[in-house]
Design a protein around this motif. Structure first.
Motif, PDB file in Angstrom:
ATOM      1  N   GLY A 278      10.908 -32.304  74.739  1.00  0.00           N
ATOM      2  CA  GLY A 278      10.125 -31.938  73.575  1.00  0.00           C
ATOM      3  C   GLY A 278       8.951 -32.847  73.306  1.00  0.00           C
ATOM      4  N   CYS A 279       8.743 -33.900  74.101  1.00  0.00           N
ATOM      5  CA  CYS A 279       7.613 -34.787  73.880  1.00  0.00           C
ATOM      6  C   CYS A 279       6.315 -34.103  74.281  1.00  0.00           C
ATOM      7  CB  CYS A 279       7.778 -36.084  74.684  1.00  0.00           C
ATOM      8  SG  CYS A 279       9.068 -37.165  74.050  1.00  0.00           S
TER       9      CYS A 279
ATOM     10  N   ALA B 133       5.409 -42.583  78.022  1.00  0.00           N
ATOM     11  CA  ALA B 133       5.628 -42.808  76.602  1.00  0.00           C
ATOM     12  C   ALA B 133       7.112 -42.751  76.277  1.00  0.00           C
ATOM     13  CB  ALA B 133       4.864 -41.770  75.790  1.00  0.00           C
ATOM     14  N   GLY B 134       7.860 -41.891  76.996  1.00  0.00           N
ATOM     15  CA  GLY B 134       9.302 -41.837  76.789  1.00  0.00           C
ATOM     16  C   GLY B 134       9.951 -43.154  77.142  1.00  0.00           C
ATOM     17  N   ILE B 135       9.515 -43.748  78.257  1.00  0.00           N
ATOM     18  CA  ILE B 135      10.006 -45.073  78.623  1.00  0.00           C
ATOM     19  C   ILE B 135       9.662 -46.064  77.530  1.00  0.00           C
ATOM     20  CG2 ILE B 135       9.707 -46.977  80.246  1.00  0.00           C
ATOM     21  CD1 ILE B 135       9.350 -44.881  82.446  1.00  0.00           C
ATOM     22  N   GLY B 136       8.461 -45.911  76.950  1.00  0.00           N
ATOM     23  CA  GLY B 136       8.065 -46.783  75.857  1.00  0.00           C
ATOM     24  C   GLY B 136       9.000 -46.673  74.678  1.00  0.00           C
TER      25      GLY B 136
ATOM     26  N   VAL C  60      -6.276 -43.624  74.773  1.00  0.00           N
ATOM     27  CA  VAL C  60      -4.919 -43.936  74.318  1.00  0.00           C
ATOM     28  C   VAL C  60      -4.209 -42.632  73.976  1.00  0.00           C
ATOM     29  CG1 VAL C  60      -3.535 -45.071  72.538  1.00  0.00           C
ATOM     30  CG2 VAL C  60      -5.607 -46.186  73.428  1.00  0.00           C
ATOM     31  N   SER C  61      -3.024 -42.418  74.555  1.00  0.00           N
ATOM     32  CA  SER C  61      -2.266 -41.205  74.250  1.00  0.00           C
ATOM     33  C   SER C  61      -1.341 -41.448  73.070  1.00  0.00           C
ATOM     34  CB  SER C  61      -1.460 -40.742  75.466  1.00  0.00           C
ATOM     35  OG  SER C  61      -0.451 -41.679  75.782  1.00  0.00           O
ATOM     36  N   VAL C  62      -1.144 -40.409  72.273  1.00  0.00           N
ATOM     37  CA  VAL C  62      -0.270 -40.450  71.101  1.00  0.00           C
ATOM     38  C   VAL C  62       0.877 -39.477  71.347  1.00  0.00           C
ATOM     39  CG1 VAL C  62      -0.103 -40.124  68.609  1.00  0.00           C
ATOM     40  CG2 VAL C  62      -2.257 -40.941  69.616  1.00  0.00           C
ATOM     41  N   THR C  63       2.104 -39.986  71.350  1.00  0.00           N
ATOM     42  CA  THR C  63       3.282 -39.162  71.621  1.00  0.00           C
ATOM     43  C   THR C  63       4.260 -39.276  70.469  1.00  0.00           C
ATOM     44  OG1 THR C  63       3.056 -39.561  73.998  1.00  0.00           O
ATOM     45  CG2 THR C  63       5.176 -38.743  73.235  1.00  0.00           C
TER      46      THR C  63
ATOM     47  N   ASP D  18       9.667 -41.412  65.674  1.00  0.00           N
ATOM     48  CA  ASP D  18       8.849 -42.499  66.207  1.00  0.00           C
ATOM     49  C   ASP D  18       7.539 -41.959  66.771  1.00  0.00           C
ATOM     50  OD1 ASP D  18      10.955 -44.110  65.561  1.00  0.00           O
ATOM     51  OD2 ASP D  18      11.454 -44.677  67.615  1.00  0.00           O
ATOM     52  N   ILE D  19       6.510 -42.778  66.704  1.00  0.00           N
ATOM     53  CA  ILE D  19       5.212 -42.467  67.299  1.00  0.00           C
ATOM     54  C   ILE D  19       4.929 -43.530  68.345  1.00  0.00           C
ATOM     55  CG2 ILE D  19       2.742 -42.186  66.891  1.00  0.00           C
ATOM     56  CD1 ILE D  19       3.485 -41.602  63.916  1.00  0.00           C
ATOM     57  N   ILE D  20       4.600 -43.109  69.571  1.00  0.00           N
ATOM     58  CA  ILE D  20       4.345 -44.052  70.660  1.00  0.00           C
ATOM     59  C   ILE D  20       2.890 -43.958  71.089  1.00  0.00           C
ATOM     60  CG2 ILE D  20       4.986 -44.830  72.974  1.00  0.00           C
ATOM     61  CD1 ILE D  20       7.390 -42.545  71.217  1.00  0.00           C
TER      62      ILE D  20
END
Length: 225
Positions: A21-22, A41-44, A100-103, A108-110
């Motif tokens: 769903g990201c 970003a998921g790893i983040g 910069v990507s926003v996920t 949470d926001i990465i």
């Protein structure tokens, strides 16, 4: 860092819990997409969870208790999602076109900040064109002060692993201290580095190394217990 505990958290991510769903927004086209950047970003997000769970005085729970105890009101119920929705929209607007990507991952926001806008090879000194990006993040973070901020540094695989570990920690500290100097309450911040352990691209190419040489910033809601 307790690597066995971190491995357990990473193992949960491999089931799809973090990544399903990201969505990311392409910083150049403005379009939403699911791509390898989402995986990074998921790893983040997992790394942020690891920081919260494993670093003692920097834990998410400890910082929440300290801030709420100091009179900084937390969020509760439906207010959490709405608050993070507004913050996400503001970050997307401020960071559009920056690279910069926003996920969004749950509440949470990465923010994934790749090497072409953050640090040169083997350096923890901020690129001059990265100042505006961090100023924008600090501006939003000050406005939405009911969030905790976890800054995670990563490197490519060039050089010895122990050197890269220290370098990633210095990069995270540099970004965290910059945000603090721009007015973000230091009690909201936690910084950590993971060296070359979690690449999101091929370290055998310059483009891949640039993507791996990154900083991930996770903004998590300050929630009333």
């Amino acid at each position: 860092m307790k690597h066995h505990a971190l491995a357990a958290i990473i193992g949960l991510a491999s089931t799809g819990m973090v990544l399903v769903g990201c969505q990311t927004t392409d910083p150049y086209t403005g379009e939403q997409q699911t791509s390898r950047a989402t995986i990074g970003a998921g790893i983040g997000a997992v790394a942020g969870a690891a920081v919260g769970a494993l670093t003692g005085s920097d834990s998410r729970q400890r910082r929440q208790r300290a801030l709420i105890g100091a009179g900084v009101g937390g969020l509760s119920g439906a207010a959490v999602g709405h608050y993070m929705d507004r913050q996400e929209a503001e970050l997307r607007e401020q960071l559009a076109g920056t690279g910069v990507s926003v996920t969004r991952n749950g509440d949470d926001i990465i923010l994934n900040m790749p090497g072409n806008v953050t640090f040169a090879v083997d350096s923890a000194d901020l690129r001059s064109d990265f100042f505006d990006v961090l100023d924008s993040v600090a501006l939003v973070a000050e406005e939405f002060d009911k969030t905790l901020i976890e800054v995670i540094g990563h490197t490519d695989s060039t050089g010895p692993a122990d050197h890269n570990q220290r370098l990633s920690e210095r990069r995270a500290q540099t970004v965290g201290r910059y945000l603090e100097n721009r007015g973000v309450d230091g009690r909201r911040l936690a910084m950590a580095g993971f060296g070359e352990e979690y690449p999101i691209a091929d370290n055998n190419t310059e483009e891949g190394r640039q993507q791996n040489r990154r900083v991930e910033v996770t903004l998590a809601p300050l929630v009333e217990s």
